[in-house]
Write a protein that holds these residues in place. Structure first.
Motif, PDB file in Angstrom:
ATOM      1  N   ILE A 130       8.039  -9.703  -5.831  1.00 47.74           N
ATOM      2  CA  ILE A 130       7.078  -9.077  -6.742  1.00 47.74           C
ATOM      3  C   ILE A 130       7.638  -7.836  -7.435  1.00 47.74           C
ATOM      4  O   ILE A 130       6.902  -7.131  -8.129  1.00 47.74           O
ATOM      5  CB  ILE A 130       5.786  -8.687  -5.996  1.00 47.74           C
ATOM      6  N   SER A 131       8.920  -7.560  -7.267  1.00 45.21           N
ATOM      7  CA  SER A 131       9.497  -6.333  -7.831  1.00 45.21           C
ATOM      8  C   SER A 131       9.303  -6.261  -9.344  1.00 45.21           C
ATOM      9  O   SER A 131       9.021  -5.186  -9.900  1.00 45.21           O
ATOM     10  CB  SER A 131      10.982  -6.232  -7.475  1.00 45.21           C
ATOM     11  N   HIS A 132       9.435  -7.396 -10.048  1.00 44.19           N
ATOM     12  CA  HIS A 132       9.260  -7.374 -11.504  1.00 44.19           C
ATOM     13  C   HIS A 132       7.795  -7.200 -11.887  1.00 44.19           C
ATOM     14  O   HIS A 132       7.490  -6.689 -12.974  1.00 44.19           O
ATOM     15  CB  HIS A 132       9.825  -8.658 -12.126  1.00 44.19           C
ATOM     16  N   ILE A 133       6.874  -7.589 -11.001  1.00 50.35           N
ATOM     17  CA  ILE A 133       5.449  -7.379 -11.259  1.00 50.35           C
ATOM     18  C   ILE A 133       5.102  -5.899 -11.120  1.00 50.35           C
ATOM     19  O   ILE A 133       4.344  -5.341 -11.930  1.00 50.35           O
ATOM     20  CB  ILE A 133       4.577  -8.213 -10.302  1.00 50.35           C
ATOM     21  N   GLU A 184       0.832  -1.206   0.000  1.00 50.40           N
ATOM     22  CA  GLU A 184       0.000   0.000   0.000  1.00 50.40           C
ATOM     23  C   GLU A 184       0.864   1.253   0.000  1.00 50.40           C
ATOM     24  O   GLU A 184       0.586   2.224  -0.717  1.00 50.40           O
ATOM     25  CB  GLU A 184      -0.910  -0.016   1.226  1.00 50.40           C
ATOM     26  N   ASP A 185       1.940   1.240   0.788  1.00 46.23           N
ATOM     27  CA  ASP A 185       2.834   2.392   0.842  1.00 46.23           C
ATOM     28  C   ASP A 185       3.456   2.684  -0.519  1.00 46.23           C
ATOM     29  O   ASP A 185       3.532   3.835  -0.955  1.00 46.23           O
ATOM     30  CB  ASP A 185       3.921   2.143   1.889  1.00 46.23           C
ATOM     31  N   ILE A 186       3.877   1.624  -1.203  1.00 51.77           N
ATOM     32  CA  ILE A 186       4.526   1.808  -2.503  1.00 51.77           C
ATOM     33  C   ILE A 186       3.520   2.254  -3.562  1.00 51.77           C
ATOM     34  O   ILE A 186       3.772   3.189  -4.329  1.00 51.77           O
ATOM     35  CB  ILE A 186       5.219   0.500  -2.937  1.00 51.77           C
ATOM     36  N   GLU A 194       6.774  -3.377 -11.773  1.00 52.00           N
ATOM     37  CA  GLU A 194       7.206  -2.580 -12.927  1.00 52.00           C
ATOM     38  C   GLU A 194       6.138  -2.528 -14.014  1.00 52.00           C
ATOM     39  O   GLU A 194       6.141  -1.613 -14.844  1.00 52.00           O
ATOM     40  CB  GLU A 194       8.504  -3.168 -13.497  1.00 52.00           C
ATOM     41  N   ASP A 195       5.219  -3.502 -14.018  1.00 54.16           N
ATOM     42  CA  ASP A 195       4.152  -3.537 -15.028  1.00 54.16           C
ATOM     43  C   ASP A 195       2.826  -3.005 -14.499  1.00 54.16           C
ATOM     44  O   ASP A 195       1.805  -3.085 -15.203  1.00 54.16           O
ATOM     45  CB  ASP A 195       3.953  -4.970 -15.525  1.00 54.16           C
ATOM     46  N   ILE A 196       2.805  -2.504 -13.264  1.00 54.41           N
ATOM     47  CA  ILE A 196       1.584  -1.955 -12.667  1.00 54.41           C
ATOM     48  C   ILE A 196       1.540  -0.448 -12.908  1.00 54.41           C
ATOM     49  O   ILE A 196       2.518   0.263 -12.672  1.00 54.41           O
ATOM     50  CB  ILE A 196       1.527  -2.241 -11.156  1.00 54.41           C
ATOM     51  N   SER A 197       0.386   0.045 -13.356  1.00 52.47           N
ATOM     52  CA  SER A 197       0.213   1.481 -13.585  1.00 52.47           C
ATOM     53  C   SER A 197      -1.240   1.860 -13.344  1.00 52.47           C
ATOM     54  O   SER A 197      -2.120   0.999 -13.240  1.00 52.47           O
ATOM     55  CB  SER A 197       0.626   1.856 -15.018  1.00 52.47           C
ATOM     56  N   ALA A 198      -1.493   3.158 -13.255  1.00 50.68           N
ATOM     57  CA  ALA A 198      -2.860   3.693 -13.124  1.00 50.68           C
ATOM     58  C   ALA A 198      -3.625   3.006 -12.004  1.00 50.68           C
ATOM     59  O   ALA A 198      -4.716   2.463 -12.210  1.00 50.68           O
ATOM     60  CB  ALA A 198      -3.613   3.567 -14.444  1.00 50.68           C
ATOM     61  N   VAL A 199      -3.078   3.056 -10.793  1.00 49.08           N
ATOM     62  CA  VAL A 199      -3.737   2.433  -9.637  1.00 49.08           C
ATOM     63  C   VAL A 199      -4.985   3.238  -9.300  1.00 49.08           C
ATOM     64  O   VAL A 199      -4.922   4.439  -9.071  1.00 49.08           O
ATOM     65  CB  VAL A 199      -2.776   2.378  -8.434  1.00 49.08           C
ATOM     66  N   ARG A 200      -6.135   2.572  -9.210  1.00 49.39           N
ATOM     67  CA  ARG A 200      -7.396   3.265  -9.000  1.00 49.39           C
ATOM     68  C   ARG A 200      -8.020   2.984  -7.637  1.00 49.39           C
ATOM     69  O   ARG A 200      -8.856   3.748  -7.181  1.00 49.39           O
ATOM     70  CB  ARG A 200      -8.383   2.887 -10.106  1.00 49.39           C
ATOM     71  N   THR A 244       8.386   2.805  -7.219  1.00 52.29           N
ATOM     72  CA  THR A 244       8.618   1.383  -7.443  1.00 52.29           C
ATOM     73  C   THR A 244       9.449   0.829  -6.305  1.00 52.29           C
ATOM     74  O   THR A 244      10.057   1.568  -5.532  1.00 52.29           O
ATOM     75  CB  THR A 244       9.347   1.140  -8.774  1.00 52.29           C
ATOM     76  N   TRP A 245       9.483  -0.494  -6.199  1.00 53.64           N
ATOM     77  CA  TRP A 245      10.279  -1.129  -5.152  1.00 53.64           C
ATOM     78  C   TRP A 245      11.764  -0.864  -5.368  1.00 53.64           C
ATOM     79  O   TRP A 245      12.528  -0.755  -4.418  1.00 53.64           O
ATOM     80  CB  TRP A 245      10.013  -2.625  -5.122  1.00 53.64           C
ATOM     81  N   LYS A 246      12.179  -0.706  -6.618  1.00 50.89           N
ATOM     82  CA  LYS A 246      13.584  -0.425  -6.897  1.00 50.89           C
ATOM     83  C   LYS A 246      13.991   0.907  -6.265  1.00 50.89           C
ATOM     84  O   LYS A 246      15.056   1.032  -5.674  1.00 50.89           O
ATOM     85  CB  LYS A 246      13.827  -0.392  -8.403  1.00 50.89           C
ATOM     86  N   ASP A 247      13.091   1.907  -6.370  1.00 52.66           N
ATOM     87  CA  ASP A 247      13.380   3.195  -5.740  1.00 52.66           C
ATOM     88  C   ASP A 247      13.427   3.067  -4.226  1.00 52.66           C
ATOM     89  O   ASP A 247      14.287   3.640  -3.562  1.00 52.66           O
ATOM     90  CB  ASP A 247      12.328   4.235  -6.145  1.00 52.66           C
TER      91      ASP A 247
END
Length: 348
Positions: free
Chosen positions: A225-228, A194-196, A230-236, A202-205
Motif C-alpha cells: 500500500i506504499s503507493h496508496i 495507525e502508527d504511520i 502517498e495519495d492520502i492526506s488530511a487524516v481526520r 509515509t511508509w518510505k520514511d
C-alpha cells in the motif's frame, strides 16, 4: 465463355489423370490454349477435337466448383441474417437485473442541516473515539454482525464450500490456526497503519529507519500500500466509532481522510488473492456506505463524507488495488444497506 470453362476444366481433368498414371493419349496433354478464342464458331475450318466426345453435363458440377472456388463474399452480418432466416432469431439471455427492491423507509444518507460554518477544520491530530458499550443498555448491533446474518443463500453456499475445502486440506486444527493467523495479521497491519497515519509520515520514511520494528508479517502488506499512502492526506479519524442513533447500529471506521483530494471513508483489507475489480470485494462497499451513513448522522463528527475507498493489500508486496466509490455509488450501496438492515430486523 461457358465452353471455355468446360474445356479448361476438362484439361485440368486430363492432366490430373495423366499425372496419376491414366491412359489418355500423350497428344491430349500437349494442347495449347495460348490462342484459344471464345468465338470458335468464326474459325475458317473446324478441326476434330478430342474433347468433342466429352459428356458436358457429366462435368457440370466440376465446372461449377472450379468457378466458385473463391473466397466467400459473405460477412458476419450476412451469415447471421442467413442463420436467422433458416433457424429463427437468436434468443439472447438478458443480463442479470439489479435488485429492484426499495427500502420501506429511505433514510437520508447525509445530514441536511450541516452547513459550511459547522465544518470542522482539517488541522490537528486525527480523532479516535473508542467503542463503549453501556452496562445494562440496549443492544446496538454492529455493521459486521448485520451483514453476516443477512448473507444470501448463494453467499452462504460459497463460504461453506470454501470452508470445507480448506478443512480438507489443512484439517480442523490447521484451519483454526489459519483463521487465527489471518486475524492476527489483520490486527498487526492496522496497528502499523495507525502508527504511520497518526505520525503523519509515509511508509518510505519508515522503511528507511523504523521498518525493522514492525512485525515481519506486515512488511509485505505495507509495501503493497506504499503507493496508496502517498495519495492520502488530511487524516481526520482513525479506528473511530460511528453510530446511527435513528437506525440503531454502529461500526468502527478504519480511516477518514482525503484520497487524491477527495474526502473518503477508507477501509483497509488484506487478501491472498488478487482483487482487481470492485465486485471482488463482495459486501465491503455496503459496509463502507453503512459507515458513512452512520458518521454523517453522528453528532461527534461535524462534517459529511460522501465518497468511499476500499484498499486491498497483498502479503507478497504486490501493489494494492484501490477501489473508489463515488457519491453516486455510495447512494446505491446505502439503499442496499437499508434493505439488509430491514432483513436483519425481520429476523430478530
Amino acid at each position: 465463355l461457358q465452353v471455355c470453362c468446360v474445356r479448361i476444366a476438362n484439361m485440368f481433368i486430363v492432366k490430373r489423370v495423366v499425372s496419376a498414371g491414366g491412359s489418355f493419349a500423350p497428344h491430349c496433354t500437349s494442347l495449347s490454349v495460348s490462342h484459344f478464342s471464345a468465338c470458335h464458331c468464326l474459325a475458317s475450318s473446324r478441326r476434330h477435337s478430342p474433347y468433342s466426345s466429352v459428356d458436358r453435363e457429366r462435368y457440370t458440377s466440376l465446372v461449377k466448383s472450379v468457378m466458385s472456388s473463391r473466397v466467400s463474399s459473405q460477412t458476419p452480418e450476412t451469415l447471421q441474417a442467413e442463420d436467422e432466416h433458416m433457424y429463427g432469431p437468436v434468443v439472447r439471455t438478458p443480463p442479470p437485473r439489479p435488485d429492484m427492491r426499495v427500502p420501506k423507509t429511505l433514510h437520508p444518507f447525509l445530514r441536511c442541516e450541516t452547513t459550511e460554518e459547522t465544518q470542522e477544520p482539517e488541522s490537528g491530530p486525527p480523532v479516535r473515539i473508542s467503542l463503549k458499550r453501556e452496562q445494562g443498555g440496549s443492544f446496538v448491533p454492529s455493521v459486521t454482525r448485520i451483514l453476516q446474518q443477512t448473507l444470501s443463500p448463494e453467499q452462504i453456499f460459497y463460504l461453506e464450500r470454501w470452508k470445507r475445502r480448506m478443512i480438507a486440506e489443512l484439517g480442523e486444527d490447521g484451519f483454526k490456526e489459519y483463521t487465527q493467523n489471518l486475524f492476527r495479521q489483520g490486527k498487526l497491519f492496522h496497528s502499523a497503519l495507525e502508527d504511520i497515519l497518526m505520525s503523519g509520515s509515509t511508509w518510505k520514511d519508515k522503511s528507511l529507519s523504523e521498518a525493522p520494528k514492525y512485525p515481519s508479517e506486515v512488511l509485505g502488506y505495507m509495501e503493497s500500500i506504499s503507493h496508496i499512502l502517498e495519495d492520502i492526506s488530511a487524516v481526520r479519524a482513525i479506528e473511530s466509532t460511528v453510530q446511527h442513533d435513528t437506525l440503531n447500529y454502529l461500526g468502527i471506521v478504519d480511516c477518514v481522510a482525503r484520497y487524491r483530494g477527495v474526502l473518503c471513508i477508507i477501509d483497509w483489507k488484506t487478501s491472498d488473492k488478487p482483487k482487481p475489480f470492485l465486485s471482488n470485494t463482495y459486501d465491503n462497499p455496503i459496509q463502507v456506505a453503512a459507515y458513512a451513513g452512520a458518521l454523517n448522522s453522528d453528532e461527534n463528527y461535524k462534517y459529511q463524507v460522501e465518497n468511499g475507498l476500499i484498499v486491498v493489500a497483498y502479503k507478497d508486496g504486490t501493489p494494492a488495488h484501490a477501489h473508489q466509490l463515488s457519491s453516486e455509488l455510495m447512494l446505491e450501496y446505502w439503499k442496499t444497506w437499508l434493505l439488509r438492515l430491514e432483513e436483519f430486523r425481520e429476523q430478530r
